[in-house]
Write a protein that holds these residues in place. Structure first.
Motif, PDB file in Angstrom:
ATOM      1  N   LYS A  98      -3.454  -4.218  -5.718  1.00 31.08           N
ATOM      2  CA  LYS A  98      -3.803  -2.915  -5.152  1.00 31.08           C
ATOM      3  C   LYS A  98      -2.611  -2.290  -4.445  1.00 31.08           C
ATOM      4  CE  LYS A  98      -7.014  -0.410  -2.161  1.00 31.08           C
ATOM      5  NZ  LYS A  98      -6.281   0.790  -2.481  1.00 31.08           N
ATOM      6  N   LYS A  99      -1.901  -3.076  -3.658  1.00 29.14           N
ATOM      7  CA  LYS A  99      -0.739  -2.569  -2.921  1.00 29.14           C
ATOM      8  C   LYS A  99       0.321  -2.043  -3.897  1.00 29.14           C
ATOM      9  CE  LYS A  99       1.002  -5.622  -0.243  1.00 29.14           C
ATOM     10  NZ  LYS A  99       1.669  -6.557   0.651  1.00 29.14           N
ATOM     11  N   ALA A 100       0.569  -2.782  -4.966  1.00 32.10           N
ATOM     12  CA  ALA A 100       1.568  -2.373  -5.953  1.00 32.10           C
ATOM     13  C   ALA A 100       1.119  -1.114  -6.694  1.00 32.10           C
ATOM     14  CB  ALA A 100       1.840  -3.512  -6.936  1.00 32.10           C
ATOM     15  N   LEU A 101      -0.167  -1.053  -7.057  1.00 36.60           N
ATOM     16  CA  LEU A 101      -0.669   0.143  -7.740  1.00 36.60           C
ATOM     17  C   LEU A 101      -0.553   1.365  -6.833  1.00 36.60           C
ATOM     18  CD1 LEU A 101      -3.826  -1.274  -9.540  1.00 36.60           C
ATOM     19  CD2 LEU A 101      -1.725  -0.483 -10.624  1.00 36.60           C
ATOM     20  N   ASP A 102      -0.882   1.200  -5.558  1.00 35.93           N
ATOM     21  CA  ASP A 102      -0.765   2.312  -4.600  1.00 35.93           C
ATOM     22  C   ASP A 102       0.678   2.779  -4.450  1.00 35.93           C
ATOM     23  OD1 ASP A 102      -3.491   2.211  -4.210  1.00 35.93           O
ATOM     24  OD2 ASP A 102      -3.379   1.191  -2.260  1.00 35.93           O
ATOM     25  N   ALA A 103       1.601   1.840  -4.501  1.00 38.78           N
ATOM     26  CA  ALA A 103       3.021   2.178  -4.342  1.00 38.78           C
ATOM     27  C   ALA A 103       3.534   3.027  -5.502  1.00 38.78           C
ATOM     28  CB  ALA A 103       3.857   0.900  -4.218  1.00 38.78           C
ATOM     29  N   PHE A 104       2.902   2.867  -6.654  1.00 33.34           N
ATOM     30  CA  PHE A 104       3.349   3.601  -7.848  1.00 33.34           C
ATOM     31  C   PHE A 104       2.300   4.615  -8.299  1.00 33.34           C
ATOM     32  CE2 PHE A 104       5.762  -0.383  -7.998  1.00 33.34           C
ATOM     33  CZ  PHE A 104       7.039   0.144  -7.997  1.00 33.34           C
ATOM     34  N   ALA A 105       1.602   5.205  -7.347  1.00 37.86           N
ATOM     35  CA  ALA A 105       0.552   6.171  -7.668  1.00 37.86           C
ATOM     36  C   ALA A 105       1.106   7.458  -8.272  1.00 37.86           C
ATOM     37  CB  ALA A 105      -0.269   6.490  -6.418  1.00 37.86           C
ATOM     38  N   ALA A 106       2.333   7.807  -7.929  1.00 37.21           N
ATOM     39  CA  ALA A 106       2.962   9.019  -8.487  1.00 37.21           C
ATOM     40  C   ALA A 106       3.822   8.620  -9.688  1.00 37.21           C
ATOM     41  CB  ALA A 106       3.799   9.697  -7.418  1.00 37.21           C
ATOM     42  N   GLU A 107       4.561   9.568 -10.239  1.00 36.58           N
ATOM     43  CA  GLU A 107       5.409   9.298 -11.413  1.00 36.58           C
ATOM     44  C   GLU A 107       6.682   8.569 -11.028  1.00 36.58           C
ATOM     45  OE1 GLU A 107       6.389  12.045 -14.559  1.00 36.58           O
ATOM     46  OE2 GLU A 107       4.688  13.262 -13.945  1.00 36.58           O
ATOM     47  N   THR A 108       6.548   7.376 -10.527  1.00 33.09           N
ATOM     48  CA  THR A 108       7.715   6.622 -10.084  1.00 33.09           C
ATOM     49  C   THR A 108       7.652   5.171 -10.539  1.00 33.09           C
ATOM     50  OG1 THR A 108       6.570   6.148  -8.008  1.00 33.09           O
ATOM     51  CG2 THR A 108       8.072   8.032  -8.010  1.00 33.09           C
ATOM     52  N   PHE A 109       6.911   4.890 -11.605  1.00 36.38           N
ATOM     53  CA  PHE A 109       6.695   3.498 -12.009  1.00 36.38           C
ATOM     54  C   PHE A 109       8.003   2.804 -12.361  1.00 36.38           C
ATOM     55  CE2 PHE A 109       5.631   0.156 -15.094  1.00 36.38           C
ATOM     56  CZ  PHE A 109       4.842  -0.627 -14.270  1.00 36.38           C
ATOM     57  N   ASN A 110       8.217   1.654 -11.741  1.00 35.27           N
ATOM     58  CA  ASN A 110       9.370   0.808 -12.007  1.00 35.27           C
ATOM     59  C   ASN A 110       8.817  -0.580 -12.327  1.00 35.27           C
ATOM     60  OD1 ASN A 110      11.346  -1.237 -11.517  1.00 35.27           O
ATOM     61  ND2 ASN A 110      12.578   0.242 -10.392  1.00 35.27           N
ATOM     62  N   PRO A 111       8.840  -0.996 -13.596  1.00 38.54           N
ATOM     63  CA  PRO A 111       8.200  -2.261 -13.955  1.00 38.54           C
ATOM     64  C   PRO A 111       8.743  -3.466 -13.195  1.00 38.54           C
ATOM     65  CG  PRO A 111       9.374  -1.338 -15.854  1.00 38.54           C
ATOM     66  CD  PRO A 111       9.418  -0.321 -14.762  1.00 38.54           C
ATOM     67  N   LYS A 112      10.060  -3.556 -13.024  1.00 39.91           N
ATOM     68  CA  LYS A 112      10.633  -4.720 -12.338  1.00 39.91           C
ATOM     69  C   LYS A 112      10.142  -4.804 -10.898  1.00 39.91           C
ATOM     70  CE  LYS A 112      14.808  -4.765 -15.068  1.00 39.91           C
ATOM     71  NZ  LYS A 112      16.250  -4.575 -15.058  1.00 39.91           N
ATOM     72  N   LYS A 113      10.145  -3.665 -10.213  1.00 38.89           N
ATOM     73  CA  LYS A 113       9.690  -3.642  -8.821  1.00 38.89           C
ATOM     74  C   LYS A 113       8.182  -3.933  -8.757  1.00 38.89           C
ATOM     75  CE  LYS A 113      10.049  -1.063  -4.607  1.00 38.89           C
ATOM     76  NZ  LYS A 113      10.892  -0.293  -3.783  1.00 38.89           N
ATOM     77  N   PHE A 114       7.420  -3.374  -9.691  1.00 40.28           N
ATOM     78  CA  PHE A 114       5.982  -3.624  -9.742  1.00 40.28           C
ATOM     79  C   PHE A 114       5.705  -5.118  -9.919  1.00 40.28           C
ATOM     80  CE2 PHE A 114       1.976  -4.145 -12.023  1.00 40.28           C
ATOM     81  CZ  PHE A 114       1.105  -3.435 -11.195  1.00 40.28           C
TER      82      PHE A 114
END
Length: 108
Positions: free
Chosen positions: A13-29
């Motif tokens: 949940k925390k990771a999904l919330d962190a990438f809620a906008a157009e900023t998805f970074n797979p490695k960081k996720f």
């Protein structure tokens, strides 16, 4: 097998919330959900959950919905995020992500 059998729901949940906008970074996720610290064997189990059609690959169409594989509350990736994710992981250039490519990206 459910994703929460492999990863903690609160970290997802925390990771999904962190990438809620157009900023998805797979490695960081992957790092935020705890996958970077997992064994290669367990990362491959996560891959199998994400490989919805069981083809042994995560194709571009499946990749768009990868966050939903972690939680039904996950959002769809944008086309740009999907392409960037594919480019980051697809080392052999075949247009899809194999299990070893996926594990390599997680532990890169």
């Amino acid at each position: 097998m459910a994703m929460t059998d492999l990863l903690k729901a609160e970290e997802i949940k925390k990771a999904l919330d962190a990438f809620a906008a157009e900023t998805f970074n797979p490695k960081k996720f992957f790092e935020m959900v705890g996958m970077k610290a997992m064994s290669a064997e367990n990362v491959k189990k996560v891959f199998q959950v994400l490989d919805v059609d069981g083809s042994g690959f995560i194709e571009e169409e499946e990749l768009k919905f990868v966050l939903k594989g972690f939680s039904k509350d996950g959002r769809d990736l944008t086309d740009a995020e999907t392409k960037a994710f594919l480019e980051a992981a697809d080392k052999d250039g075949d247009g899809k992500i194999g299990i070893d490519e996926f594990e390599g990206l997680v532990h890169e």
